[in-house]
Design a protein around this motif. Structure first.
Motif, short mmCIF file in Angstrom:
data_model
loop_
_atom_site.label_atom_id
_atom_site.label_comp_id
_atom_site.label_asym_id
_atom_site.label_seq_id
_atom_site.Cartn_x
_atom_site.Cartn_y
_atom_site.Cartn_z
N GLU A 1 7.22 1.31 -4.38
CA GLU A 1 7.99 2.28 -3.60
C GLU A 1 8.36 3.48 -4.47
OE1 GLU A 1 9.47 3.73 -1.28
OE2 GLU A 1 9.53 2.49 0.53
N THR A 2 9.01 4.46 -3.87
CA THR A 2 9.40 5.66 -4.61
C THR A 2 10.44 5.36 -5.67
OG1 THR A 2 11.03 6.15 -2.88
CG2 THR A 2 8.87 7.20 -2.69
N CYS A 3 11.24 4.32 -5.47
CA CYS A 3 12.29 3.97 -6.44
C CYS A 3 11.76 3.08 -7.55
CB CYS A 3 13.45 3.29 -5.73
SG CYS A 3 12.97 1.90 -4.68
N THR A 4 10.52 2.61 -7.44
CA THR A 4 9.88 1.84 -8.51
C THR A 4 8.62 2.61 -8.93
OG1 THR A 4 8.81 0.47 -6.80
CG2 THR A 4 10.81 -0.40 -7.85
N ASN A 5 7.46 2.11 -8.58
CA ASN A 5 6.20 2.83 -8.76
C ASN A 5 5.16 2.18 -7.87
OD1 ASN A 5 4.52 0.75 -10.35
ND2 ASN A 5 6.39 0.88 -11.59
N LYS A 6 4.03 2.80 -7.73
CA LYS A 6 3.04 2.31 -6.77
C LYS A 6 2.10 1.26 -7.36
CE LYS A 6 -0.38 6.06 -7.33
NZ LYS A 6 -1.12 7.10 -6.57
N TYR A 7 2.38 0.77 -8.56
CA TYR A 7 1.50 -0.20 -9.21
C TYR A 7 1.99 -1.65 -9.10
CZ TYR A 7 -0.39 4.08 -11.14
OH TYR A 7 -0.93 5.33 -11.28
N ALA B 1 2.18 8.14 0.95
CA ALA B 1 2.42 7.83 2.35
C ALA B 1 2.10 6.37 2.66
CB ALA B 1 1.59 8.75 3.24
N GLU B 2 1.05 5.84 2.05
CA GLU B 2 0.66 4.46 2.31
C GLU B 2 1.71 3.46 1.83
OE1 GLU B 2 -3.92 3.58 2.07
OE2 GLU B 2 -3.40 5.01 0.49
N ILE B 3 2.30 3.72 0.68
CA ILE B 3 3.25 2.74 0.15
C ILE B 3 4.66 2.90 0.72
CG2 ILE B 3 1.94 2.53 -2.00
CD1 ILE B 3 4.28 4.05 -3.37
N THR B 4 4.91 4.00 1.45
CA THR B 4 6.25 4.21 2.01
C THR B 4 6.27 4.11 3.53
OG1 THR B 4 5.90 6.62 2.04
CG2 THR B 4 6.97 5.67 0.09
N THR B 5 5.17 3.69 4.14
CA THR B 5 5.10 3.56 5.59
C THR B 5 5.32 2.10 5.99
OG1 THR B 5 3.59 5.43 5.82
CG2 THR B 5 3.65 3.85 7.63
N ALA C 1 9.57 -4.39 3.43
CA ALA C 1 11.02 -4.29 3.24
C ALA C 1 11.45 -2.83 3.41
CB ALA C 1 11.41 -4.81 1.86
N PRO C 2 11.73 -2.39 4.62
CA PRO C 2 12.01 -0.96 4.88
C PRO C 2 13.18 -0.38 4.08
CG PRO C 2 11.58 -2.12 6.94
CD PRO C 2 11.68 -3.17 5.87
N LYS C 3 14.17 -1.20 3.72
CA LYS C 3 15.33 -0.69 2.99
C LYS C 3 15.33 -1.14 1.53
CE LYS C 3 16.93 1.29 6.67
NZ LYS C 3 16.91 2.77 6.81
N PHE C 4 14.15 -1.35 0.98
CA PHE C 4 14.04 -1.86 -0.39
C PHE C 4 14.80 -1.01 -1.40
CE2 PHE C 4 11.64 -1.45 -4.44
CZ PHE C 4 11.91 -2.72 -4.96
N CYS C 5 14.68 0.29 -1.31
CA CYS C 5 15.27 1.16 -2.32
C CYS C 5 16.80 1.19 -2.29
CB CYS C 5 14.71 2.57 -2.20
SG CYS C 5 12.99 2.71 -2.79
N GLU C 6 17.40 0.62 -1.25
CA GLU C 6 18.86 0.53 -1.21
C GLU C 6 19.39 -0.65 -2.03
OE1 GLU C 6 20.45 0.64 2.71
OE2 GLU C 6 19.29 2.41 3.30
N ASN C 7 18.53 -1.66 -2.24
CA ASN C 7 18.94 -2.83 -3.02
C ASN C 7 17.67 -3.54 -3.48
OD1 ASN C 7 19.93 -5.19 -4.12
ND2 ASN C 7 21.39 -5.59 -2.47
#
Length: 313
Positions: free
Chosen positions: A111-117, A161-165, A174-180
């Motif tokens: 995700e954007t709060c981690t990385n795409k790898y 876009a692929e990793i955040t859709t 997990a749609p709210k992953f970056c919140e926790n």
């Protein structure tokens, strides 16, 4: 360069130690849900009352299990009398039902709060024969696939876009992953075979994190009945809601299952080979060094671990 190599080696092992997760709920009432709510969970995994407290979702209690072997596919030994209680009941399903299962993300989402790898190497649900007296062997489980839950998008070739859709297939839905990042809710959905014979079954969820030597399992029991009305009657007697799961974020990713029985009252093996995953990648590849290194530098690394541990330039 010496500092870079030391950092790489340290994080190579660090990343392997921290990968883990487990199934917390075996009958959740939201598919693609945003947040955990114990009021939406109708059933729990084996010994959930000891390991997965409903009011502290995602807390580490040692329930994750990747020491699976042919004779021990599950974390705990099956004991239906002690594994469930009125607060953490066993699942009741009906043949053909859509089932939603839930697990904590434990930081393992691209995700954007981690990385795409951050990788996902496969997610499946398997089932025993009807009314088993003990857990099947691992190979027996893997020969009876109920659902292939897919693989989440990750890696260098994937767009932002692929990793955040959402919804996503696989582990990382997990749609709210970056919140926790540690304790965000992730869900997956699948259908039971419509011709599944009535009786009690053991289910096994298996998730491959890095590769096929980095698998995690969770096991649970469920009573399968012939109709929704019979399922609803049993749930009502326990004071549990009887509605079907709602679908958030657009659509359901549940796929039609394979036929698993030979007709009413019979239980023939699934006509497909055991599930196997590709061998672990151990190729040496050049990737940009982690953020903070000198501009334009590269280093050689094992791609299966490097890409899950670092935020690369």
């Amino acid at each position: 360069m010496k500092v870079q190599i030391t950092l790489f080696i340290s994080l190579l092992f660090f990343g392997g130690v921290l990968s883990h997760s487990w199934i917390a709920c075996t009958d959740y009432l939201q598919e693609n849900g945003d947040y955990w709510s114990s009021s939406l969970c109708r059933a729990y995994a084996r010994h959930g009352h000891q390991f997965t407290p409903k009011d502290n979702f995602g807390i580490d209690t040692g329930y994750d299990y990747n020491g699976l072997s042919e004779n021990k596919p599950c974390k705990t030994v099956r004991d239906d009398n002690s594994a469930y209680n009125s607060e953490y009941p066993m699942a009741v399903y009906y043949a053909g039902q859509k089932v939603v299962i839930a697990h904590p993300t434990k930081n393992h989402v691209a995700e954007t709060c981690t990385n795409k790898y951050i990788p996902d190497s496969g997610n499946e649900v398997f089932i025993s024969q009807v009314n088993p007296s003990k857990d099947p062997k691992l190979s027996e489980f893997r020969s009876r696939l109920v659902a292939d839950l897919g693989v989440s998008p990750f890696g260098h070739s994937r767009t932002q876009a692929e990793i955040t859709t959402y919804p996503k297939p696989g582990y990382q839905n997990a749609p709210k992953f970056c919140e926790n990042m540690d304790k965000a809710l992730a869900t997956a959905a699948f259908y039971l075979p419509a011709d599944l014979a009535e009786g009690r079954y053991t289910f096994m969820w298996e998730w491959g994190f890095n590769h096929n030597n980095d698998d995690y399992t969770s096991c649970w029991e469920a009573d399968v009945v012939s109709s929704k009305s019979e399922r609803d009657r049993k749930l009502s007697s326990q004071g549990l809601p009887v509605r079907e799961p709602e679908v958030l974020h657009g659509k359901s990713l549940a796929k039609a299952p394979p036929s698993i029985s030979g007709g009413p009252g019979t239980q023939a093996p699934v006509t497909q080979p055991p599930v196997t995953r590709p061998p672990p990648s151990r190729t040496t590849t050049s990737f940009p060094i982690p953020t903070g290194g000198s501009s334009g530098s590269t280093m050689q690394c094992l791609d299966t671990c490097f890409k899950q541990c670092y935020s690369c330039n």
